[in-house]
Scaffold this motif. Structure first.
Motif, mmCIF file in Angstrom:
data_model
loop_
_atom_site.group_PDB
_atom_site.id
_atom_site.type_symbol
_atom_site.label_atom_id
_atom_site.label_comp_id
_atom_site.label_asym_id
_atom_site.label_seq_id
_atom_site.Cartn_x
_atom_site.Cartn_y
_atom_site.Cartn_z
ATOM 1 N N GLY A 104 0.859 -1.195 0.063
ATOM 2 C CA GLY A 104 -0.189 0.143 0.009
ATOM 3 C C GLY A 104 0.853 1.221 0.123
ATOM 4 N N VAL A 105 1.674 1.339 0.867
ATOM 5 C CA VAL A 105 2.382 2.576 1.050
ATOM 6 C C VAL A 105 3.674 2.665 -0.391
ATOM 7 C CG1 VAL A 105 4.323 3.825 2.378
ATOM 8 C CG2 VAL A 105 2.571 2.617 3.421
ATOM 9 N N GLY A 106 4.063 1.362 -0.764
ATOM 10 C CA GLY A 106 4.780 1.274 -1.830
ATOM 11 C C GLY A 106 4.095 1.890 -3.037
ATOM 12 N N ARG A 107 2.686 1.688 -3.455
ATOM 13 C CA ARG A 107 1.912 1.975 -4.467
ATOM 14 C C ARG A 107 1.852 3.669 -4.134
ATOM 15 N NH1 ARG A 107 -0.473 -0.737 -7.675
ATOM 16 N NH2 ARG A 107 -2.297 -0.143 -8.899
ATOM 17 N N GLN A 108 1.431 4.111 -2.902
ATOM 18 C CA GLN A 108 1.262 5.333 -2.545
ATOM 19 C C GLN A 108 2.547 6.091 -3.162
ATOM 20 O OE1 GLN A 108 0.016 6.378 1.505
ATOM 21 N NE2 GLN A 108 1.287 8.025 1.374
ATOM 22 N N LEU A 109 3.675 5.686 -2.759
ATOM 23 C CA LEU A 109 5.044 6.518 -3.006
ATOM 24 C C LEU A 109 5.889 6.249 -4.213
ATOM 25 C CD1 LEU A 109 6.415 6.225 0.772
ATOM 26 C CD2 LEU A 109 5.261 8.193 -0.478
ATOM 27 N N ARG A 110 4.987 5.426 -5.082
ATOM 28 C CA ARG A 110 5.716 5.038 -6.290
ATOM 29 C C ARG A 110 6.216 6.235 -7.022
ATOM 30 N NH1 ARG A 110 2.211 1.611 -10.474
ATOM 31 N NH2 ARG A 110 1.481 1.234 -8.271
ATOM 32 N N VAL A 144 -7.806 6.642 -0.025
ATOM 33 C CA VAL A 144 -8.160 7.881 -0.105
ATOM 34 C C VAL A 144 -7.355 8.925 -0.471
ATOM 35 C CG1 VAL A 144 -9.269 9.503 1.415
ATOM 36 C CG2 VAL A 144 -9.436 7.106 1.922
ATOM 37 N N ASN A 145 -7.839 9.430 -1.861
ATOM 38 C CA ASN A 145 -6.960 10.535 -2.545
ATOM 39 C C ASN A 145 -5.647 10.110 -2.697
ATOM 40 O OD1 ASN A 145 -9.242 12.368 -2.849
ATOM 41 N ND2 ASN A 145 -8.972 13.086 -0.678
ATOM 42 N N ARG A 146 -5.268 9.008 -3.025
ATOM 43 C CA ARG A 146 -3.922 8.450 -3.386
ATOM 44 C C ARG A 146 -3.145 8.167 -2.102
ATOM 45 N NH1 ARG A 146 -2.238 11.927 -8.454
ATOM 46 N NH2 ARG A 146 -3.771 11.192 -9.856
ATOM 47 N N GLN A 147 -3.680 8.214 -0.812
ATOM 48 C CA GLN A 147 -3.215 7.871 0.186
ATOM 49 C C GLN A 147 -3.533 6.357 0.634
ATOM 50 O OE1 GLN A 147 -0.971 9.988 1.980
ATOM 51 N NE2 GLN A 147 -0.909 11.075 -0.154
ATOM 52 N N PHE A 148 -2.672 5.631 0.883
ATOM 53 C CA PHE A 148 -3.016 4.318 1.566
ATOM 54 C C PHE A 148 -3.701 4.548 2.724
ATOM 55 C CE2 PHE A 148 -1.769 0.387 4.044
ATOM 56 C CZ PHE A 148 -2.356 -0.757 3.231
ATOM 57 N N ALA A 149 -4.741 3.880 2.880
ATOM 58 C CA ALA A 149 -5.748 3.974 4.168
ATOM 59 C C ALA A 149 -6.038 2.580 4.805
ATOM 60 C CB ALA A 149 -7.187 4.730 3.828
ATOM 61 N N SER A 201 -17.944 4.162 0.283
ATOM 62 C CA SER A 201 -17.461 5.269 -0.578
ATOM 63 C C SER A 201 -16.556 6.382 -0.196
ATOM 64 C CB SER A 201 -19.119 6.226 -0.511
ATOM 65 O OG SER A 201 -19.440 6.438 0.793
ATOM 66 N N LEU A 202 -16.002 6.043 1.000
ATOM 67 C CA LEU A 202 -15.154 7.134 1.486
ATOM 68 C C LEU A 202 -13.487 6.754 0.546
ATOM 69 C CD1 LEU A 202 -13.454 8.638 3.535
ATOM 70 C CD2 LEU A 202 -12.747 6.403 4.712
ATOM 71 N N PHE A 203 -13.481 5.499 0.077
ATOM 72 C CA PHE A 203 -12.297 5.068 -0.696
ATOM 73 C C PHE A 203 -12.280 5.498 -2.018
ATOM 74 C CE2 PHE A 203 -12.877 1.347 2.469
ATOM 75 C CZ PHE A 203 -11.945 2.020 3.366
ATOM 76 N N SER A 204 -11.412 6.275 -2.564
ATOM 77 C CA SER A 204 -11.365 6.738 -3.853
ATOM 78 C C SER A 204 -10.884 5.529 -4.723
ATOM 79 C CB SER A 204 -10.463 8.031 -4.031
ATOM 80 O OG SER A 204 -9.205 7.683 -3.753
#
Length: 159
Positions: free
Chosen positions: A21-27, A125-130, A109-112
């Motif tokens: 998740g964080v790896g994808r967020q920080l790609r 959520v808005n490209r942030q791993f949640a 619906s919270l998750f984008s």
């Protein structure tokens, strides 16, 4: 869809989910920052600033493994909170999660974005791993229902 289950996440499982998740967020950062450092280092070397150029090139090489280490260290700090018996109640609207220490509820619906991997569903959520749900916690029918829920919906232009 309405089901309740209990599972106990393992430290390795939580670590892998956070790394995905964080790896994808920080790609973008993982690619862009080393490229900028390398280009700046080469420019400094060409201009004769050898010490700074070598330092920037070393930073470009060291950044990816250092970032991975930071993610793992952060994950280890969270293990005490995340690796406990957890009860999930999943519905078509969202899910609630409860442990001895906490209870939380989230609407889908919270998750984008929801990214399905062979091992997890990763929530952003808005490209942030949640957060994440591990597939192994669900039986095959429940996994199929969740995959259908999270499947991208066709846009009017693609129909």
């Amino acid at each position: 869809m309405d089901f309740t289950l209990t599972y106990h996440p393992t430290p390795d499982e939580v670590g892998r989910a956070l790394q995905h998740g964080v790896g994808r967020q920080l790609r973008a950062v993982r690619v862009a920052l080393p490229a900028v450092l390398a280009a700046s280092g080469l420019a400094c070397l060409l201009l004769g600033t050898v010490g700074l150029g070598a330092g920037l090139l070393a930073g470009a090489v060291a950044f990816p493994p250092v970032l991975t280490g930071v993610i793992r260290r952060t994950a280890r700090r969270q293990l005490g909170y995340l690796c406990v018996p957890t009860t999930l109640h999943v519905t078509g609207d969202g899910y609630s999660m409860s442990t001895e220490q906490s209870t939380s509820a989230v609407k889908w619906s919270l998750f984008s974005d929801v990214v399905a991997t062979p091992e997890f569903w990763l929530f952003f959520v808005n490209r942030q791993f949640a957060g994440f749900l591990p597939r192994r916690a669900f039986d095959p029918a429940q996994q199929t229902a969740l995959d259908a829920l999270f499947a991208p919906q066709p846009t009017p232009a693609s129909r």
